[in-house]
Design an enzyme around this catalytic site. Structure first.
Site, PDB file in Angstrom:
ATOM      1  N   GLU A  99       5.472   1.567   4.831  1.00  0.00           N
ATOM      2  CA  GLU A  99       5.353   1.856   3.473  1.00  0.00           C
ATOM      3  C   GLU A  99       5.268   0.714   2.482  1.00  0.00           C
ATOM      4  O   GLU A  99       5.878  -0.425   2.947  1.00  0.00           O
ATOM      5  CB  GLU A  99       6.233   2.886   3.170  1.00  0.00           C
ATOM      6  CG  GLU A  99       6.401   3.190   1.604  1.00  0.00           C
ATOM      7  CD  GLU A  99       5.309   3.892   1.057  1.00  0.00           C
ATOM      8  OE1 GLU A  99       4.332   3.547   1.210  1.00  0.00           O
ATOM      9  OE2 GLU A  99       5.448   5.524   1.001  1.00  0.00           O
ATOM     10  N   ASP A 100       4.577   0.664   1.470  1.00  0.00           N
ATOM     11  CA  ASP A 100       4.490  -0.377   0.493  1.00  0.00           C
ATOM     12  C   ASP A 100       5.564  -0.372  -0.471  1.00  0.00           C
ATOM     13  O   ASP A 100       6.172  -1.379  -0.601  1.00  0.00           O
ATOM     14  CB  ASP A 100       3.166  -0.486  -0.202  1.00  0.00           C
ATOM     15  CG  ASP A 100       2.711   0.957  -0.952  1.00  0.00           C
ATOM     16  OD1 ASP A 100       2.525   1.820  -0.056  1.00  0.00           O
ATOM     17  OD2 ASP A 100       2.489   0.664  -2.017  1.00  0.00           O
ATOM     18  N   ASP A 103       9.930   4.574  -4.175  1.00  0.00           N
ATOM     19  CA  ASP A 103      10.455   4.532  -5.430  1.00  0.00           C
ATOM     20  C   ASP A 103      11.197   5.601  -5.656  1.00  0.00           C
ATOM     21  O   ASP A 103      12.581   5.452  -5.397  1.00  0.00           O
ATOM     22  CB  ASP A 103       9.111   4.660  -6.218  1.00  0.00           C
ATOM     23  CG  ASP A 103       8.946   4.507  -7.711  1.00  0.00           C
ATOM     24  OD1 ASP A 103       9.950   5.191  -8.288  1.00  0.00           O
ATOM     25  OD2 ASP A 103       8.150   4.050  -8.413  1.00  0.00           O
ATOM     26  N   PHE A 152       6.544  -1.967 -13.056  1.00  0.00           N
ATOM     27  CA  PHE A 152       5.413  -1.487 -12.390  1.00  0.00           C
ATOM     28  C   PHE A 152       4.877  -2.728 -11.271  1.00  0.00           C
ATOM     29  O   PHE A 152       4.522  -3.896 -12.039  1.00  0.00           O
ATOM     30  CB  PHE A 152       4.076  -1.440 -13.544  1.00  0.00           C
ATOM     31  CG  PHE A 152       4.346   0.004 -13.970  1.00  0.00           C
ATOM     32  CD1 PHE A 152       3.604   1.243 -13.230  1.00  0.00           C
ATOM     33  CD2 PHE A 152       4.751   0.219 -15.186  1.00  0.00           C
ATOM     34  CE1 PHE A 152       3.815   2.316 -13.689  1.00  0.00           C
ATOM     35  CE2 PHE A 152       4.914   1.442 -15.977  1.00  0.00           C
ATOM     36  CZ  PHE A 152       4.386   2.695 -14.947  1.00  0.00           C
ATOM     37  N   ARG A 165      -4.882  -4.272  -6.539  1.00  0.00           N
ATOM     38  CA  ARG A 165      -4.592  -4.375  -5.212  1.00  0.00           C
ATOM     39  C   ARG A 165      -4.986  -5.508  -4.513  1.00  0.00           C
ATOM     40  O   ARG A 165      -4.259  -5.867  -3.616  1.00  0.00           O
ATOM     41  CB  ARG A 165      -5.282  -3.180  -4.485  1.00  0.00           C
ATOM     42  CG  ARG A 165      -4.755  -1.800  -4.935  1.00  0.00           C
ATOM     43  CD  ARG A 165      -5.254  -0.770  -3.862  1.00  0.00           C
ATOM     44  NE  ARG A 165      -5.346   0.836  -4.486  1.00  0.00           N
ATOM     45  CZ  ARG A 165      -4.238   1.486  -4.303  1.00  0.00           C
ATOM     46  NH1 ARG A 165      -3.318   1.346  -3.629  1.00  0.00           N
ATOM     47  NH2 ARG A 165      -4.434   2.667  -4.710  1.00  0.00           N
TER      48      ARG A 165
END
Ligand code: PRP
Length: 177
Positions: A99-100, A103, A152, A165
C-alpha cells in the site's frame, strides 16, 4: 490551464531509495523461499511496488487489486468495493499487501477482511507511508516506510486529484479540504 498547488518535498528520492532498500531487506528475510503473492493496491502503489520488487531476488508473484470508495471525501468515507479483482488463487498462500498510504485505515480493513475470507496461509501489510493522525480503524503495519503528518501527500505514485503521481519525491501540497 487551472493553477495547481506547489508540492513541497517531505522525503527526498535518496531517502526513499534507502527506505525501500531497508523494507526489501526485511521482506527478503521473512519471505525468502515462501513464494509469496505481493498484492499492490491500485493506483497509488504502482511506483513503490515497482521499486520494491527489484530488490527481492527470490520467486514471488505480483498481483494488483483496485478498490473504489463511492461517495468518498477526505472526511466522509464511502462504501468500499473491489472494482478490479485478483487472478491468482490466494488460498494457502503467503500474501503481502503493498500500500502507498494508510490514512483512515478503511481501505486496508476492508481488503484484509476480503482476503482473510479466501484463507491465505498468512496475510501481512507493507505500507510506504502511514498517517496515524487520521486513523478511524486499527491497522497493523508489518513493514512501514515513513510516518507522515496530516497533510495532503503526493508524489512517488500518490496523487492529489489525479495529479503529481509522477513526482520522484514524497511531497505535500497545501490545499483546502
Ligand atoms: C488512497 C491510497 C490508499 C487509500 C488509503 O487510494 O492509495 O489506497 O486511499 O486511504 P484510507 O486508509 O483512508 O482508506 P485512493 O482511493 O485515493 O486511490 P488511488 O490509489 O487510485 O489514488
Amino acid at each position: 490551464m487551472s493553477s495547481q498547488p506547489k508540492p513541497h518535498i517531505l522525503f527526498h528520492r535518496d531517502k526513499i531509495e534507502t527506505t525501500v532498500n531497508r523494507l526489501a531487506a526485511e521482506i527478503r528475510k521473512d519471505y525468502h523461499g515462501k513464494h509469496p503473492i505481493l498484492i499492490g493496491i491500485l493506483k497509488g502503489s504502482f511506483v513503490f511496488m515497482a521499486d520494491l520488487i527489484r530488490h527481492l531476488d527470490f520467486p514471488l508473484e505480483v498481483e494488483f487489486i483496485r478498490l473504489s470508495s463511492y461517495g468518498r471525501g477526505r472526511s466522509t468515507p464511502g462504501k468500499i468495493k473491489v472494482v478490479q479483482g485478483l487472478r491468482s488463487e490466494v488460498k494457502g498462500r503467503d500474501v503481502l499487501v503493498i500500500e502507498d498510504i494508510v490514512d483512515t485505515g478503511l481501505s486496508i480493513a476492508f481488503l484484509f477482511d476480503y482476503l482473510q475470507k479466501k484463507k491465505p496461509a498468512s496475510l501481512k501489510l507493507c505500507a510506504l507511508t502511514d498517517k496515524p493522525s487520521r486513523r478511524q480503524v486499527p491497522v497493523t503495519i508489518d513493514y512501514l516506510g515513513f510516518t507522515v503528518p496530516d497533510k495532503f501527500i503526493v508524489g512517488y505514485g500518490i496523487d492529489w486529484d489525479e495529479k503529481f503521481r509522477y513526482l520522484p519525491d514524497i511531497c505535500f501540497v497545501e490545499v483546502e479540504d
